[in-house]
Design a protein around this motif. Structure first.
Motif, mmCIF file in Angstrom:
data_model
loop_
_atom_site.group_PDB
_atom_site.id
_atom_site.type_symbol
_atom_site.label_atom_id
_atom_site.label_comp_id
_atom_site.label_asym_id
_atom_site.label_seq_id
_atom_site.Cartn_x
_atom_site.Cartn_y
_atom_site.Cartn_z
ATOM 1 N N ARG A 13 1.034 -1.254 -0.054
ATOM 2 C CA ARG A 13 -0.044 -0.062 -0.053
ATOM 3 C C ARG A 13 1.382 1.000 0.346
ATOM 4 O O ARG A 13 0.782 1.855 -0.471
ATOM 5 C CB ARG A 13 -1.014 -0.093 1.354
ATOM 6 C CG ARG A 13 -2.075 -0.990 1.280
ATOM 7 C CD ARG A 13 -2.528 -1.164 2.314
ATOM 8 N NE ARG A 13 -3.524 -2.216 2.692
ATOM 9 C CZ ARG A 13 -5.386 -2.491 3.032
ATOM 10 N NH1 ARG A 13 -5.346 -1.968 4.543
ATOM 11 N NH2 ARG A 13 -5.547 -2.964 2.895
ATOM 12 N N THR A 14 2.218 0.855 0.257
ATOM 13 C CA THR A 14 3.028 2.188 0.583
ATOM 14 C C THR A 14 3.740 2.708 -0.577
ATOM 15 O O THR A 14 3.989 3.882 -0.974
ATOM 16 C CB THR A 14 3.823 1.930 1.761
ATOM 17 O OG1 THR A 14 3.295 1.689 3.224
ATOM 18 C CG2 THR A 14 4.890 3.177 2.160
ATOM 19 N N ILE A 15 4.088 1.448 -1.231
ATOM 20 C CA ILE A 15 3.895 2.314 -2.923
ATOM 21 C C ILE A 15 2.999 2.684 -3.885
ATOM 22 O O ILE A 15 3.621 2.972 -4.265
ATOM 23 C CB ILE A 15 4.977 0.418 -3.096
ATOM 24 C CG1 ILE A 15 6.050 0.350 -1.997
ATOM 25 C CG2 ILE A 15 5.174 0.243 -4.956
ATOM 26 C CD1 ILE A 15 6.682 -1.675 -2.569
ATOM 27 N N GLU A 16 1.996 1.769 -3.621
ATOM 28 C CA GLU A 16 0.788 2.478 -4.391
ATOM 29 C C GLU A 16 0.365 3.567 -4.062
ATOM 30 O O GLU A 16 0.372 4.466 -4.967
ATOM 31 C CB GLU A 16 -0.455 0.807 -4.404
ATOM 32 C CG GLU A 16 -0.003 -0.168 -4.818
ATOM 33 C CD GLU A 16 -1.128 -0.805 -4.668
ATOM 34 O OE1 GLU A 16 -1.652 -0.370 -4.325
ATOM 35 O OE2 GLU A 16 -0.997 -2.204 -5.110
ATOM 36 N N SER A 17 0.614 4.023 -2.979
ATOM 37 C CA SER A 17 0.530 5.232 -2.531
ATOM 38 C C SER A 17 1.199 6.294 -3.349
ATOM 39 O O SER A 17 0.879 7.621 -3.114
ATOM 40 C CB SER A 17 0.239 5.137 -1.525
ATOM 41 O OG SER A 17 -0.001 6.753 -0.127
#
Length: 414
Positions: free
Chosen positions: A30-34
């Motif tokens: 999620r951090t990478i996508e965000s």
């Protein structure tokens, strides 16, 4: 047990890896996508700001003005009312790109698209790194589990070998400790058991050796009396020999009881006042036939009517041992003499042999020490019997050999 310990520790580590890595992987994804979405949004805001500034200044907006503001591999589309769309870069391959759109107050809009494959590649690298970390953790856990299992099972195997040795009759303590309180406690108990078993085995062997040695002479004398009974037809002789044999049986019983008592407690003797002449004469009568058979004699000298403090059966055994020792190792006439010295009554046994070698003089009362091929037990047992009655047995002279039994004198009441 070793396999169970390894499996248990490995199972715990695997559970911890799963519990830790799965949430971490989801969080990082999620951090990478965000972060990718934020980068696209930041580019869109930056482009929109440039476009608004140029419109406000009345300047035209071209591809060259905006191209440097878009990262490589990204795609941007700017729409301005009254103008055709301005496209920068090429659209990302594959579907579902990372998309960000911004709109201005004069109807202008900016759309920025990033490739989803770059995001997936970054997520894949993250998952690969987590997998490597998890694999290293598992390998480390396996190594620690094997080391810990070996550390715990090796002492257990050693303790099992110690217990097996105890069961097979090898009671030597090993005095090994392992740094673990529980295992060290087991080792201490096994060592204590080994010492107790060793003492018990030593005591049993000593009892067997003492019994075989001390019973040999009374049994021989008893067999001689029985042979006399068989050989004679005179009822009076039979009766006399039977009475003597019965007395020898009683003394034999006393010898057995004495051995068992000394085995349990060497200091448990019950000394009494007794007539020393009776014990000396009784031993002389028993040994004279044997000495005559060897072409030797036995004489009694010294004071008569003496009383001593001790156990008659034990004193008889000591005298029998000394006379038998003279018969086996000495020569000539055996002289048994009695005298008084200070507060002691002394019984000396002497013969005309070559005596005791000087090398054995200080060790003649030790077990297994003998000048010839004998057991070396008799004098040691005799000294124990004498000391149990509060007396002592000493070698007064090496040549001629003189052994002396010191006994206490009774206290006369005034």
């Amino acid at each position: 047990m070793r396999r169970r310990m390894i499996n248990s520790l490995l199972g715990v580590v695997l559970v911890m890896v799963v519990v830790f890595c799965v949430p971490l992987a989801l969080f990082e994804k999620r951090t990478i996508e965000s972060a990718a979405q934020d980068r696209a949004g930041a580019e869109a805001v930056r482009l929109l700001g440039i476009v608004e500034n140029r419109i406000a200044a009345g300047e035209p907006v071209g591809v060259g003005d905006l191209k440097g503001q878009v990262t490589d591999g990204s795609f941007a589309e700017v729409r301005i009312p009254g103008h055709g769309p301005i496209r920068i870069g090429s659209r990302p391959a594959g579907g579902d790109p990372v998309r960000a759109a911004q709109s201005g107050g004069r109807g202008e809009s900016v759309v920025v698209e990033h490739s989803r494959q770059d995001v997936q590649r970054e997520i894949g690298n993250m998952l690969l790194m987590l997998g490597v970390v998890a694999l290293l953790a598992v390998q480390t856990a396996v190594a620690l589990a094997v080391w810990q299992a070996n550390r715990l099972t090796r002492p257990l195997k050693d303790l099992a070998e110690t217990a097996e040795r105890l069961g097979s009759g090898d009671p030597r303590p090993r005095d090994r400790r392992y740094g673990a309180p529980e295992l060290d406690r087991v080792a201490e108990v096994l060592d204590s058991s080994a010492e107790r078993i060793a003492r018990m085995l030593t005591a049993e062997r000593r009892l067997a050796a003492d019994a075989s040695h001390q019973l040999r002479t009374p049994l021989t004398a008893l067999s001689m009396r029985l042979e006399e009974i068989i050989a004679t037809e005179d009822p009076a002789t039979v009766k006399e020999e039977a009475a003597i044999a019965l007395g020898q049986v009683e003394r034999l019983t006393d010898v057995v009881q004495r051995l068992l008592t000394n085995q349990r407690d060497p200091r448990s003797a019950s000394a009494v006042t007794f007539d020393l002449d009776e014990v000396v004469k009784q031993q002389a009568e028993e040994w004279r036939p044997t000495l005559r058979g060897a072409g030797r004699h036995l004489e009694i000298e010294g004071l008569h009517g003496l009383e001593a403090v001790g156990t008659p059966g034990a004193v008889a055994q000591v005298l029998a041992t000394l006379i038998e020792n003279s018969l086996m190792h000495g020569d000539g006439t055996v002289v048994v003499s009695t005298r008084i010295t200070g507060t002691s009554v002394v019984v000396e046994v002497e013969d005309g042999g070559q005596g005791v070698p000087p090398a054995l003089g200080a060790r003649v009362f030790e077990r297994t020490v003998s000048g010839r091929n004998s057991t070396g037990i008799g004098l040691a047992v005799a000294r124990d019997l004498a000391e149990a009655d509060g007396g002592r047995l000493e070698l007064l002279s090496l040549r001629p050999p003189v052994f002396a039994l010191f006994l206490g004198r009774p206290v006369k009441e005034r």
